[in-house]
Design a protein around this motif. Structure first.
Motif, PDB file in Angstrom:
ATOM      1  N   GLY A 265     126.593 -35.195 -53.136  1.00 38.63           N
ATOM      2  CA  GLY A 265     126.150 -35.097 -51.755  1.00 38.63           C
ATOM      3  C   GLY A 265     124.715 -34.619 -51.623  1.00 38.63           C
ATOM      4  O   GLY A 265     124.189 -34.545 -50.514  1.00 38.63           O
ATOM      5  N   ILE A 266     124.078 -34.311 -52.748  1.00 36.43           N
ATOM      6  CA  ILE A 266     122.674 -33.896 -52.736  1.00 36.43           C
ATOM      7  C   ILE A 266     121.803 -35.129 -52.938  1.00 36.43           C
ATOM      8  O   ILE A 266     122.001 -35.897 -53.888  1.00 36.43           O
ATOM      9  N   HIS A 267     120.859 -35.320 -52.045  1.00 33.70           N
ATOM     10  CA  HIS A 267     119.933 -36.439 -52.145  1.00 33.70           C
ATOM     11  C   HIS A 267     118.530 -35.879 -52.359  1.00 33.70           C
ATOM     12  O   HIS A 267     117.976 -35.192 -51.498  1.00 33.70           O
ATOM     13  N   GLY A 268     117.988 -36.164 -53.525  1.00 32.70           N
ATOM     14  CA  GLY A 268     116.669 -35.657 -53.859  1.00 32.70           C
ATOM     15  C   GLY A 268     116.302 -36.033 -55.270  1.00 32.70           C
ATOM     16  O   GLY A 268     117.027 -36.770 -55.951  1.00 32.70           O
ATOM     17  N   GLY A 269     115.170 -35.522 -55.732  1.00 38.00           N
ATOM     18  CA  GLY A 269     114.664 -35.846 -57.051  1.00 38.00           C
ATOM     19  C   GLY A 269     115.142 -34.871 -58.105  1.00 38.00           C
ATOM     20  O   GLY A 269     115.938 -33.958 -57.858  1.00 38.00           O
ATOM     21  N   THR A 270     114.615 -35.067 -59.315  1.00 33.92           N
ATOM     22  CA  THR A 270     115.058 -34.358 -60.513  1.00 33.92           C
ATOM     23  C   THR A 270     114.927 -32.847 -60.375  1.00 33.92           C
ATOM     24  O   THR A 270     114.077 -32.344 -59.634  1.00 33.92           O
ATOM     25  N   GLY A 271     115.737 -32.121 -61.122  1.00 25.67           N
ATOM     26  CA  GLY A 271     115.683 -30.664 -61.128  1.00 25.67           C
ATOM     27  C   GLY A 271     116.477 -30.086 -62.275  1.00 25.67           C
ATOM     28  O   GLY A 271     116.448 -30.608 -63.389  1.00 25.67           O
TER      29      GLY A 271
ATOM     30  N   VAL B 285     128.234 -18.346 -59.972  1.00 22.38           N
ATOM     31  CA  VAL B 285     127.731 -19.274 -58.955  1.00 22.38           C
ATOM     32  C   VAL B 285     126.797 -20.274 -59.621  1.00 22.38           C
ATOM     33  O   VAL B 285     125.937 -19.901 -60.430  1.00 22.38           O
ATOM     34  N   TYR B 286     126.971 -21.542 -59.266  1.00 19.71           N
ATOM     35  CA  TYR B 286     126.101 -22.590 -59.787  1.00 19.71           C
ATOM     36  C   TYR B 286     124.917 -22.788 -58.847  1.00 19.71           C
ATOM     37  O   TYR B 286     125.078 -22.808 -57.623  1.00 19.71           O
ATOM     38  N   HIS B 287     123.741 -22.914 -59.447  1.00 18.22           N
ATOM     39  CA  HIS B 287     122.513 -23.131 -58.693  1.00 18.22           C
ATOM     40  C   HIS B 287     121.908 -24.469 -59.091  1.00 18.22           C
ATOM     41  O   HIS B 287     121.773 -24.757 -60.279  1.00 18.22           O
ATOM     42  N   MET B 288     121.562 -25.257 -58.104  1.00 10.27           N
ATOM     43  CA  MET B 288     120.856 -26.516 -58.328  1.00 10.27           C
ATOM     44  C   MET B 288     119.479 -26.403 -57.679  1.00 10.27           C
ATOM     45  O   MET B 288     119.362 -26.064 -56.498  1.00 10.27           O
ATOM     46  N   PHE B 289     118.444 -26.650 -58.476  1.00  9.52           N
ATOM     47  CA  PHE B 289     117.091 -26.765 -57.955  1.00  9.52           C
ATOM     48  C   PHE B 289     116.663 -28.216 -58.084  1.00  9.52           C
ATOM     49  O   PHE B 289     116.846 -28.831 -59.138  1.00  9.52           O
ATOM     50  N   TYR B 290     116.112 -28.768 -57.019  1.00 14.55           N
ATOM     51  CA  TYR B 290     115.777 -30.187 -56.981  1.00 14.55           C
ATOM     52  C   TYR B 290     114.562 -30.355 -56.080  1.00 14.55           C
ATOM     53  O   TYR B 290     113.977 -29.367 -55.594  1.00 14.55           O
ATOM     54  N   CYS B 291     114.142 -31.580 -55.862  1.00 15.25           N
ATOM     55  CA  CYS B 291     112.956 -31.808 -55.044  1.00 15.25           C
ATOM     56  C   CYS B 291     113.245 -32.865 -53.976  1.00 15.25           C
ATOM     57  O   CYS B 291     114.126 -33.710 -54.142  1.00 15.25           O
ATOM     58  N   LYS B 292     112.486 -32.771 -52.883  1.00 14.46           N
ATOM     59  CA  LYS B 292     112.551 -33.771 -51.824  1.00 14.46           C
ATOM     60  C   LYS B 292     111.140 -34.218 -51.480  1.00 14.46           C
ATOM     61  O   LYS B 292     110.164 -33.552 -51.821  1.00 14.46           O
TER      62      LYS B 292
ATOM     63  N   LEU C  23     109.632 -24.156 -63.977  1.00 14.79           N
ATOM     64  CA  LEU C  23     108.621 -25.112 -64.417  1.00 14.79           C
ATOM     65  C   LEU C  23     108.613 -26.288 -63.456  1.00 14.79           C
ATOM     66  O   LEU C  23     109.671 -26.688 -62.941  1.00 14.79           O
ATOM     67  N   LEU C  24     107.439 -26.874 -63.218  1.00 13.39           N
ATOM     68  CA  LEU C  24     107.314 -27.960 -62.248  1.00 13.39           C
ATOM     69  C   LEU C  24     106.383 -29.042 -62.758  1.00 13.39           C
ATOM     70  O   LEU C  24     105.418 -28.765 -63.493  1.00 13.39           O
ATOM     71  N   ALA C  25     106.654 -30.270 -62.354  1.00 20.71           N
ATOM     72  CA  ALA C  25     105.721 -31.377 -62.548  1.00 20.71           C
ATOM     73  C   ALA C  25     104.663 -31.257 -61.473  1.00 20.71           C
ATOM     74  O   ALA C  25     104.951 -31.397 -60.282  1.00 20.71           O
TER      75      ALA C  25
ATOM     76  N   SER D  19      99.701 -32.943 -53.884  1.00 18.47           N
ATOM     77  CA  SER D  19     100.304 -34.264 -54.091  1.00 18.47           C
ATOM     78  C   SER D  19     101.543 -34.247 -54.967  1.00 18.47           C
ATOM     79  O   SER D  19     102.436 -35.083 -54.799  1.00 18.47           O
ATOM     80  N   ASP D  20     101.635 -33.319 -55.954  1.00 14.27           N
ATOM     81  CA  ASP D  20     102.736 -33.336 -56.919  1.00 14.27           C
ATOM     82  C   ASP D  20     103.359 -31.950 -57.023  1.00 14.27           C
ATOM     83  O   ASP D  20     102.668 -30.966 -57.329  1.00 14.27           O
ATOM     84  N   TRP D  21     104.658 -31.888 -56.800  1.00 13.47           N
ATOM     85  CA  TRP D  21     105.366 -30.593 -56.841  1.00 13.47           C
ATOM     86  C   TRP D  21     106.859 -30.886 -56.934  1.00 13.47           C
ATOM     87  O   TRP D  21     107.588 -30.835 -55.962  1.00 13.47           O
ATOM     88  N   ARG D  22     107.300 -31.261 -58.119  1.00  6.33           N
ATOM     89  CA  ARG D  22     108.664 -31.790 -58.238  1.00  6.33           C
ATOM     90  C   ARG D  22     109.301 -31.388 -59.575  1.00  6.33           C
ATOM     91  O   ARG D  22     108.707 -30.738 -60.407  1.00  6.33           O
ATOM     92  N   ASP D  23     110.554 -31.820 -59.745  1.00  8.38           N
ATOM     93  CA  ASP D  23     111.321 -31.674 -60.995  1.00  8.38           C
ATOM     94  C   ASP D  23     111.457 -30.220 -61.428  1.00  8.38           C
ATOM     95  O   ASP D  23     111.226 -29.886 -62.593  1.00  8.38           O
ATOM     96  N   PRO D  24     111.850 -29.289 -60.547  1.00  6.50           N
ATOM     97  CA  PRO D  24     111.923 -27.873 -60.927  1.00  6.50           C
ATOM     98  C   PRO D  24     112.957 -27.623 -62.023  1.00  6.50           C
ATOM     99  O   PRO D  24     114.090 -28.090 -61.950  1.00  6.50           O
ATOM    100  N   HIS D  25     112.530 -26.886 -63.036  1.00  7.11           N
ATOM    101  CA  HIS D  25     113.426 -26.510 -64.135  1.00  7.11           C
ATOM    102  C   HIS D  25     113.412 -24.988 -64.254  1.00  7.11           C
ATOM    103  O   HIS D  25     112.362 -24.388 -64.485  1.00  7.11           O
ATOM    104  N   VAL D  26     114.581 -24.354 -64.091  1.00  9.70           N
ATOM    105  CA  VAL D  26     114.671 -22.903 -63.995  1.00  9.70           C
ATOM    106  C   VAL D  26     115.389 -22.325 -65.203  1.00  9.70           C
ATOM    107  O   VAL D  26     116.453 -22.801 -65.604  1.00  9.70           O
ATOM    108  N   ILE D  27     114.784 -21.273 -65.792  1.00  5.34           N
ATOM    109  CA  ILE D  27     115.406 -20.532 -66.889  1.00  5.34           C
ATOM    110  C   ILE D  27     115.200 -19.036 -66.657  1.00  5.34           C
ATOM    111  O   ILE D  27     114.314 -18.633 -65.915  1.00  5.34           O
ATOM    112  N   TRP D  28     116.007 -18.224 -67.321  1.00  3.03           N
ATOM    113  CA  TRP D  28     115.795 -16.779 -67.344  1.00  3.03           C
ATOM    114  C   TRP D  28     114.905 -16.461 -68.532  1.00  3.03           C
ATOM    115  O   TRP D  28     115.219 -16.800 -69.667  1.00  3.03           O
TER     116      TRP D  28
END
Length: 465
Positions: free
Chosen positions: A54-60, A68-75, A134-136, A115-124
């Motif tokens: 049900g999530i519509h967006g770009g990579t993450g 708790v599950y966390h999803m980071f993504y981009c729109k 981390l971001l593109a 112009s570019d701010w996408r594909d968030p990747h999260v770590i501890w």
């Protein structure tokens, strides 16, 4: 009900940008298609329960914190300007997700371009006791070569501080897409994908998550047919997941009008999921091989057929050798099954100009697909049969279609494994390199072996379904 496959293609169509997450004994493989979609597997052979989140967006990325599950993504927005935003959603079960639009944020327009701010990747980050994202991104700069891996930090996964780029080599015009970072032993690895200058997934290594980042001699995992790759591990196997693209959509209008097939079309976005297993070498470099379960999946042997065409071949039950110092020796083998593994050990003493394996080749040993092992050029090359004809010579403004660097030495054995599923071809050499591609216009034809201007031996040949 699961279905057996060595390469997973979504029944809903081509998927792209796999976001792997290992949890409770199985891999949850999220990917982009019609929104974020997920499929699960334990062995990369049987895939179960594909569903849409049900999530519509770009990579993450996906992570689990305190149950708790966390999803980071981009729109994205496109009017009046194209803008990209980092978004956050949470879930108790990875199926039903709640979006948190109040946490959405953009770049700062000070350190980074808008112009570019996408594909968030999260770590501890244990060393710094905070969350890293981390971001593109594109860093501010005086040239168009602004592509970088951006960085934000947080203490609560809600409020994020924008920091200086983690890695900004100023050599790519594209943002460094789908960044990932992971630790393996004493080494940290940073991976990202680029689509300008090169079209590949790259990696760098360092002793610290802050760098300095070292570029290995071979800094890729596969050809351009393995894109947007990201990492996951069960603690035993380290895997990189990317996609092998289709060639059907002609998104840019570049496809040749004269040629009626698909082998020479432009590559699409998205396709079939591919997982490579990583091997860490003594110096920290990463080699690439096949996942163990996939390698062991083929158990039905097929009796070998060998028909020499040119050259004085010496044949055994599971081996073939030839010396052809002044010409081209070739032989035909079995027809190529729809899904199969062809394995052999290759060796040369009198260094040939090239030798290798043909697939879906015709009786004239002309039109087909060729994996060329080239010791003198230090590479493996993939070539399609149209190159053998005048039309192909006129059509291509370049010499090489796809290649992988590889150092060959005379007098030693090399293990070669070739996997075929439909149009997908995937080669592994010596647990060191992979070469993936597509064979779209030829099927139901034969394997072949060849040696040009030298000698080579093919031993312990096994064909299995």
């Amino acid at each position: 009900m699961g279905s057996r496959a060595i390469f997973y293609t979504s029944p809903g169509g081509a998927g792209g940008d796999i976001i792997p997450f290992y949890d409770n004994g199985e891999y949850r493989l999220f990917f982009l298609g019609k929104g974020w979609t997920c499929v699960s597997t334990k062995d990369h052979l049987h895939f179960h329960d594909e569903f849409r989140t049900g999530i519509h967006g770009g990579t993450g990325s996906v992570l689990k914190v305190d149950g708790v599950y966390h999803m980071f993504y981009c729109k994205f927005t496109f009017h009046p300007y194209m803008r990209q935003y980092v978004c956050h959603a949470t879930s108790e079960d990875m199926v039903h997700w709640t979006e948190h639009p109040e946490e959405t944020f953009q770049p700062d327009d000070v350190i980074y371009e808008m112009s570019d701010w996408r594909d968030p990747h999260v770590i501890w980050n244990e060393e710094e006791q905070c969350w890293w994202m981390l971001l593109a991104a594109q860093a501010k700069g005086k040239t168009m070569r602004k592509g970088c891996v951006g960085l934000c930090t947080s203490t609560d996964l809600i409020h994020w501080d924008i920091r200086e780029p983690l890695y900004a080599p100023q050599n790519n015009q594209s943002a460094h897409e789908c960044p990932d970072i992971f630790r393996w032993g004493d080494w940290w690895y940073l991976t990202y994908s680029v689509y300008t200058d090169r079209f590949v997934t790259l990696y760098r290594k360092a002793r610290s998550p802050r760098g300095p980042w070292i570029t290995p001699k071979v800094d890729t995992f596969d050809t351009r047919c393995f894109y947007a790759a990201k990492h996951a591990t069960d603690g035993r196997e380290h895997l990189m997941y990317g996609w092998n693209p289709t060639r059907e959509k002609n998104l840019w209008g570049f496809n040749p009008e004269k040629y009626p097939g698909q082998d020479y079309n432009t590559w699409d976005w998205g396709g079939t999921m591919i997982a490579h297993r990583l091997i860490q070498q003594e110096n920290g470099d990463l080699a690439v091989t096949v996942p163990e379960a996939v390698d062991q999946a083929f158990t039905e042997p097929i009796s070998l057929e060998m028909t020499p065409l040119n050259g004085a071949w010496q044949l055994g039950a599971d081996e073939a050798a030839v010396s052809s110092p002044n010409g081209y020796a070739c032989m035909l083998m079995n027809r190529v099954p729809e899904c199969c593994k062809l394995e052999m050990t290759v060796r040369f003493d009198e260094t040939p100009r090239e030798f290798g394996v043909a697939l879906q080749v015709d009786q004239d040993f002309a039109m087909g697909y060729y994996l060329l092992f080239e010791p003198r050029r230090g590479r493996v090359q993939y070539k399609t049969g149209l190159r053998m004809y005048e039309d192909g010579g006129k059509m291509f403004p370049y010499e090489v279609e796809q290649e992988r660097p590889f150092h060959w030495e005379a007098g030693r054995d090399y293990r070669v494994r070739i996997f075929v599923q439909g149009s997908i071809l995937l080669l592994y050499v010596d647990d060191r390199i992979a070469l993936g591609t597509r064979m779209l216009d030829r099927s139901g034809r034969q394997f072949g072996l060849f040696v040009s201007e030298g000698s080579a031996a093919f031993r312990r040949i096994r064909l299995q379904e």
